[in-house]
Scaffold this active site. Structure first.
Site, mmCIF file in Angstrom:
data_model
loop_
_atom_site.group_PDB
_atom_site.id
_atom_site.type_symbol
_atom_site.label_atom_id
_atom_site.label_comp_id
_atom_site.label_asym_id
_atom_site.label_seq_id
_atom_site.Cartn_x
_atom_site.Cartn_y
_atom_site.Cartn_z
ATOM 1 C CD GLN A 8 -2.685 1.256 2.519
ATOM 2 O OE1 GLN A 8 -3.485 0.349 2.751
ATOM 3 N NE2 GLN A 8 -2.515 2.266 3.335
ATOM 4 C CD GLU B 227 -2.608 -1.560 10.356
ATOM 5 O OE1 GLU B 227 -3.784 -1.193 10.452
ATOM 6 O OE2 GLU B 227 -2.128 -2.084 9.336
ATOM 7 C CG ASP C 131 1.504 9.623 13.304
ATOM 8 O OD1 ASP C 131 2.727 9.435 13.408
ATOM 9 O OD2 ASP C 131 0.881 10.506 13.918
#
Lengths: 667, 667
Positions: free
Chosen positions: A140, A427, A429
């Site tokens: 991603q 996952e 910040d």
């Protein structure tokens, strides 16, 4: 883990414990069943020489990486040979304790196909993935794009002539960057790219792309892959091949777009299905719940090392020639260490509760009930942020609490920190997540009195009118032991901070600008809310039935340590919102000191309850038997620099100095 | 450093600056002279390929160590060839930027002989040391003994028959442990050992001991030496051979005991000279002043990287398809980053003042005036503690502020953190030091009104009666810009916390027990006092004449940012002591936000003023030209893991998995 030991330097400490350690082990594990599995798997891994960790911080990158490949393959083999259940296999991998490509394969690649693939796609890809006939990762993030998925630049352009997508990296910043398992191992990836059909941009979608030949592992034509380089720490995440990936017009069949939520037809028409987008949030709740659970594991591990070594280590304090004082007896040590011990337990229980929350959310989603989803989403975002930040800082604090020796890799703490700290960034910040919580809080506040009741962890906000006015009833230190008093103080602080923010935002020209301008304050309000959640879940836990002599009492003490240490740390919040008075703050601190004295004799037993093997701890300082110094000494000699007495480079760079014939004469 | 660059992605930022950057460079350096030397030395080092650092985090220990030996030898050669002055040589070594045995040789071995040796001893040993015909280290700490020098176990027993000392390690925990330069390089050491004559223990003294043969570098008989193993981080302190050392009845001549302060006669009589012990404190003031100065360098370096990358990096915020928002424009980013920028400047100026203090103390000592020594000692202890803790945490915060990429070694930040963080532990553990400050504060408080006036940085305590009563006069946010207002708030907070502690101690059974019981509170009082020192020195600096357009104004802003961010962070202290009201706390925060907006356009120029070369920064993210992404991409490919496309271990550990013939079938 009560191992057979010849010597136990901590036996004296253990005999002081005022509670049933074995019963506490069950509470920590969650159940007798969970304890048994963890205990068995930990021993299996610890006794297998392939899984040795003691040389990990000394290996150079290529050798290190090769041992990781070996461990991953060996784990897969052992799991198969022993016919381990899925639950057992998970624990087995957990105790292998080394980041590796398999984490991404099982944790991201497989779930992505399960969650975003159609039934047909699942049928085609999952069986191969389950058998590891293909190995996948999750591509991603890009070199120039991290948190903001909508900013991704990689394109997937539909070519109706060939019924294919053309995957392409149009810029340097569009290079995929960071995916674990990508650099050297994965044969496939779920690639997120901007879907373009007929010149139209349909936003980010996922595609299954083969990257390497299944015959000789070489990258397929048009695919450039590499490792992104050394990361923080010795060993640590350098066992992982976080990768860079560029596409030069790589073609894949149309049916490799993940089509559960959106589809592209043979004609190139883009269709959005009626599958609710909210379903995707369910996965987020799951992943974040895992992260919170991991936080309690990492923090407890560091605390275990620091508590044991603080009991072994002696410094100063001997006036009469007797032994020096155990470091754990210093109040400054207790003041830094015991709140972290309490936090480890607090995170354990809130993690347990999050597991329940995930089940609850899942059941509701299946019944098309989305009412609790925004709250669950905000709550898990906030808890992920809070627990990972505290854990990262807490590990480093534990390292410092071990003095100079904590700086040695043989203490285990440097690697524990380096391997843990990315959890603050991946996952979501941690600051970005807190702003999401804040946004939800502002929405909740704005709806108060509108008839729409706040749900779940924000339910207390319905009491806002009272909480804005209430006065803390503490008059003497021991009043701070009442759960109702603690809860009210945390609720009042949280509501008042949120309402303050809302009022200040309303003074701005428009709400967006106000939110932006006040975002630092909003983060603090979000923290206050999340701390309340953890405190309240800890209190709920302690109010449940708990077996074992003294166990409940010990947890009660830790729960109070957790809450009161937070009050002390955030005294400014509590007092400036009028939630407590300065005098009450001082009483909380007084009570906290007396709780430390109650923790002290139980501290070693409290960390024994984690039931960690010496293998898992991987620390000369944290050994179960406390036999620290011989082990530190032994570990030192393993360093490659000790291969020879006279170092490489002596003849070229030291001897000429000493002999004063070092070129200078040539001037 | 304004390097010749083809592209400057930060040109826009630089053009926004509202002050004269070149003038600020002089202020930061301390003088035009200091600037010129630093600038010249930095360029000399940066342009020399031997001093390359880009591969440092990828080398395995032995190779890494060898390159360090090479750099040290090359630096020595260059310094000689170029006939550098001592001042220039110091800067040259500083910019080489790699911990090495020479640091201990020049920084500890030579000063120990200079400070503790007799004139005769100095005449014998120093000329050899100056020429590096011998290389020395400082062997004090032991495996079981760190902070507490009086706990050392190594013995030096006088043998009157042979007129020798027998140096011996009686236990495992007495092994010398940690001395830098010891493990592989030093030929000599100053060894601290328990002096025993005629069965009597005379406490710890220093001895010059030869460790290795000057012919072939092998350890002398009875001497066991090795390296103590890998330390935190890649590269970092692994360039240093911190060592372990054991003695088995090693004999040295009597005249190798350092005899300036105590002597042993030929007959074995122990004599203490009349040289005042306080002279030793002078050295401590010097060493700690250096540490404070290093703190400002390390913190400014991290801040420089984080500020530049925050200006380059864009995330979110694009609603209309335009570019995303620069990360530095987010208030949450400013709220974490700008106080650290201000701290870097604050530490720079307090370090400058400490240099003056050292001169002052030295002059007084020479005139037998010991009156300011305890205060100077406490003050430097506290400033060492505060600045190193803030810097270590600040570097890690800067790393997090760079998002995921900060986790890559190519960002330079992981190594900067790992190499810096021991400063929190060495030369006095930071908490132990704060307790020393607290002890001094309690003594000062107890003497108030006794006629004995507090001196130096505690002079404000003479105003205790007023400060206990005074009310902060702030009524609107801009009142917080007045230096008198800020000073009074910090002074009131500090005095009140100290007096509170003193009162609580007086309630205890005895003062020692009270001090012990309240030590966590005492640490907080010490922090408050030290923060006041830094704030007041910053204010004094800004009140001096400062040249250059806008320079003074910018420093004024940073000074206020520093003070107000501390008020916000320690709001509980300020409010609970009644030094300010909650409303005034909120106004301070409001003023702080408006100061951030003033810092913002000047941020990049403020870090340019540090004048750091790209070589010194060693960071793909912190590059002067802001051309971050191509550099990150380029660095990645240097990793050894990218030596081959298909990784080592593929055939053994990946292929069998994919092909499903991995042993499992054999079951």
């Amino acid at each position: 883990m009560a191992e057979a030991v010849a010597v136990d330097h901590l036996a004296g400490e253990r005999s002081k414990a005022q509670f049933d350690v074995d019963a506490m082990k069950i509470v920590w594990a969650g159940s007798k069943h969970a304890f048994d599995i963890a205990d068995r798997m930990a021993r299996l891994v610890a006794s297998d020489p392939v899984f040795r960790k003691d040389n990990r911080t000394m290996l150079e990158r290529k050798e290190l990486f090769k041992t990781t490949l070996r461990k991953a393959a060996h784990a897969w083999k052992r799991i198969s040979q022993l016919h381990l259940t899925e639950e057992e296999a998970m624990m087995f991998r957990f105790f292998v304790d080394e980041p590796a490509y398999v984490d991404l394969h099982w944790g991201m690649f497989v779930p992505a196909i399960r969650g975003q693939g159609t039934e047909e796609q699942q049928k085609k890809w999952l069986p191969m993935a389950y058998k590891m006939q293909i190995i996948g990762c999750y591509a991603q993030t890009e070199l120039g794009h991290g948190s903001n998925v909508q900013g991704l630049e990689t394109t997937a352009t539909f070519d109706p002539k060939s019924d294919e997508f053309i995957i392409h990296s149009p810029t340097l910043t569009s290079s995929k960057w960071w995916p674990g398992g990508l650099g050297k191992v994965s044969t496939h990836a779920v690639v997120y790219a901007r879907l373009i059909t007929d010149g139209q941009d349909h936003g980010i979608n996922g595609f299954i792309v083969q990257l390497r030949s299944l015959d000789d592992h070489s990258p397929l034509p048009g695919v450039t892959i590499g490792d992104i380089g050394t990361k923080f720490g010795n060993g640590a995440y350098n066992t992982m091949d976080n990768g860079v990936l560029r596409f030069d017009h790589v073609r894949i069949p149309r049916n490799q777009m993940l089509m559960r939520v959106s589809q592209v037809t043979r004609e190139g028409k883009f269709i959005q299905s009626d599958v609710p987008r909210q379903l995707l949030y369910g996965t987020m709740v799951f992943v974040r719940q895992t992260i919170v659970s991991d936080a309690s594991k990492a923090l407890s591990r560091a605390v275990c090392i620091a508590v044991r070594y603080s009991a072994v280590r002696r410094q100063f304090g001997s006036q009469d020639g007797g032994p020096e004082t155990q470091v754990i007896d210093y109040k400054t040590q207790q003041d830094r260490l015991f709140p972290l011990l309490a936090s480890a337990y607090a995170f354990r229980f809130v993690g347990e509760w999050l597991k329940w929350l995930y089940t609850d959310v899942t059941q509701r989603l299946q019944a098309n009930d989305f009412s609790t989803l925004p709250e669950a989403h905000a709550c898990t975002a906030g808890l992920k942020s809070l627990t990972t930040s505290t854990t990262a800082d807490g590990i480093e604090e534990c390292r410092k609490l071990c003095g100079g020796h904590g700086y040695l890799c043989s203490s285990g703490l440097p690697e524990l920190f380096a391997v843990y700290v990315p959890a603050c960034t991946y996952e979501g910040d941690n600051i970005v997540l807190l702003l999401q919580v804040a946004r939800f809080l502002m929405k909740t506040v704005s709806r108060l009195g509108s008839g729409k009741q706040p749900v779940g962890t924000t339910a207390y906000m319905v009491k806002a009118p009272e909480l804005m006015q209430c006065k803390c009833e503490v008059q003497e230190a021991k009043d701070w032991l009442k759960p109702t008093v603690i809860l009210q103080a945390f609720e009042a602080r949280s509501v008042r901070m949120a309402v303050n923010c809302a009022q200040n935002i309303s003074k701005a020209q428009n709400p967006e600008e106000g939110f932006y301008e006040l975002s630092a304050d909003l983060v603090e309000a979000a923290v206050a809310h999340c701390q309340l959640i953890i405190v309240s879940k800890f209190i709920e836990k302690v109010e449940q039935e708990i077996h074992g002599h003294g166990v409940k009492e010990m947890l009660q003490i830790l729960c109070n340590v957790y809450a009161l240490s937070l009050i002390h740390k955030h005294l400014g919040d509590f007092i400036s919102t009028g939630s407590i008075t300065p005098k009450q703050g001082a009483l909380a601190n007084e009570q906290l000191r007396s709780l430390y004295s109650q923790v002290r004799p139980n501290a070693v037993a409290m960390v024994d309850a984690f039931n960690y093997t010496d293998h898992y701890l991987g620390s000369a300082l944290g050994r179960y038997d406390g036999n620290v110094y011989p082990k530190l000494y032994e570990e030192a000699w393993k360093d490659p620099l000790n291969d020879s007495v006279v170092p490489d480079g002596y003849h070229e760079y030291i001897k000429p100095l000493l002999k004063q014939n070092f070129g200078v004469a040539r001037l």
